[in-house]
Design an enzyme around this catalytic site. Structure first.
Site, short mmCIF file in Angstrom:
data_model
loop_
_atom_site.label_atom_id
_atom_site.label_comp_id
_atom_site.label_asym_id
_atom_site.label_seq_id
_atom_site.Cartn_x
_atom_site.Cartn_y
_atom_site.Cartn_z
N LYS A 83 0.85 -1.20 0.00
CA LYS A 83 0.00 0.00 0.00
C LYS A 83 0.88 1.24 0.00
O LYS A 83 1.76 1.40 0.87
CB LYS A 83 -0.87 -0.05 1.25
CG LYS A 83 -2.19 0.67 1.14
CD LYS A 83 -3.04 0.31 2.35
CE LYS A 83 -4.30 1.12 2.43
NZ LYS A 83 -5.01 0.90 3.69
O1 G3P Z 1 -9.29 1.99 4.62
C1 G3P Z 1 -8.96 3.26 5.06
C2 G3P Z 1 -9.56 3.49 6.38
O2 G3P Z 1 -8.87 2.78 7.34
C3 G3P Z 1 -9.70 4.90 6.78
O3 G3P Z 1 -10.86 4.95 7.49
O4 G3P Z 1 -12.45 5.81 9.09
O5 G3P Z 1 -9.99 6.35 9.33
O6 G3P Z 1 -11.36 7.39 7.52
P1 G3P Z 1 -11.17 6.21 8.41
#
Ligand code: G3P
Length: 214
Positions: A83
Site C-alpha cells: 500500500k
Molecule cells: O481503509 C482506510 C480506512 O482505514 C480509513 O478509514 O475511518 O480512518 O477514515 P477512516
C-alpha cells in the site's frame, strides 16, 4: 463485489473469515498502532488466516524508502499487496513495484485524476476514502462514481477499493455504483445480516412449530 475487512485486529479478522465471505484485508499504520504490535509480525499472522489480498502500507514517504519497504513487505507472504500513498513519489513507486510483479494498493485517493494516474502506473487497487470526504462536506460517493466512469471509459483493470466506509449506507451505495471491492470495519460486516424483522420472524417460526409439535 469483494468484501475486505479494514482492521489489524486478529480476532475480528478471524471472526469475519469464519463467516466464509471474506475476500481480503486492509491495514494501515494507524490501525497497527491501535493494536500496539510489530507491523511485520501482525501481517504474517493475518496472512496465515486469509489467503486473499492483504494490504500492507509503507511508512516511508520518499520513493527510495517506499521501494525498499515495499519489497520487504512483499516478502512476508505471497498475498501481500503493498500500500502506497497517492502522491508523485507513490505513483513512481507503484510503477517500479508493478513492473517487478508486486501488486500495489494506492491509498488516500481523494480525486479522480489521482485514480487515473495510478491506473496508468499499473496499480492493482486504488483506495478512494469516502468517509473522510464526507467529513469535510464533500460527497464521497461522487468520487467512486467518477473513478468508475474513468476506468470504464478506458478499460483500466485497476480495481476500485472503496475505503473509509463508516456505515452500511456507504457500503450499499458503493455496491450500487459498482465499486469492485469495499473494505469495512468489523461492525459493518456484522450489521450486514441484521434486521429486526428477521430476528422476530425466526422467533415466531420456532415458537409456532413448538406450539404445534412440542
Ligand atoms: O481503509 C482506510 C480506512 O482505514 C480509513 O478509514 O475511518 O480512518 O477514515 P477512516
Amino acid at each position: 463485489m469483494d468484501l475486505y475487512i479494514d482492521t489489524a485486529n486478529l480476532d475480528e479478522i478471524k471472526k469475519a473469515h469464519d463467516m466464509g465471505v471474506l475476500d481480503g484485508v486492509t491495514t494501515n499504520p494507524s490501525l497497527i498502532a491501535k493494536e500496539g504490535i510489530d507491523y511485520t509480525k501482525r501481517l504474517a499472522e493475518i496472512c496465515e488466516v486469509v489467503q486473499g489480498p492483504v494490504s500492507a502500507e509503507v511508512i516511508a514517504v520518499d520513493y527510495d524508502g517506499m521501494i525498499s519497504e515495499g519489497r520487504d513487505r512483499a516478502k512476508i507472504a505471497e498475498n501481500i499487496v503493498v500500500k502506497l500513498p497517492s502522491t508523485v513519489a507513490g505513483v513512481k513507486a507503484c510503477k517500479t513495484l508493478s513492473d517487478e510483479g508486486i501488486r500495489t494498493n494506492l491509498t488516500l485517493c481523494f480525486q479522480p485524476l489521482q485514480a487515473l494516474m495510478v491506473a496508468k502506473a499499473g496499480a492493482f487497487l486504488v483506495s478512494p476514502f469516502i468517509g473522510r470526504l464526507d467529513d469535510i462536506g464533500q460527497d464521497g460517493m461522487d468520487l467512486i462514481q467518477q473513478i468508475r466512469q474513468v476506468y470504464d471509459n478506458y478499460g483500466y483493470p485497476t480495481k476500485i477499493l472503496a475505503a473509509s466506509i463508516r456505515h452500511s449506507q456507504h457500503l450499499l451505495a458503493c455496491a450500487l455504483v459498482g465499486a469492485d471491492v469495499a473494505t469495512v470495519p468489523y461492525s459493518v460486516i456484522e450489521g450486514m445480516m441484521k434486521h429486526p424483522l428477521t430476528d422476530s420472524g425466526v422467533e415466531k417460526f420456532v415458537s409456532d412449530y413448538k406450539k404445534a409439535f412440542g
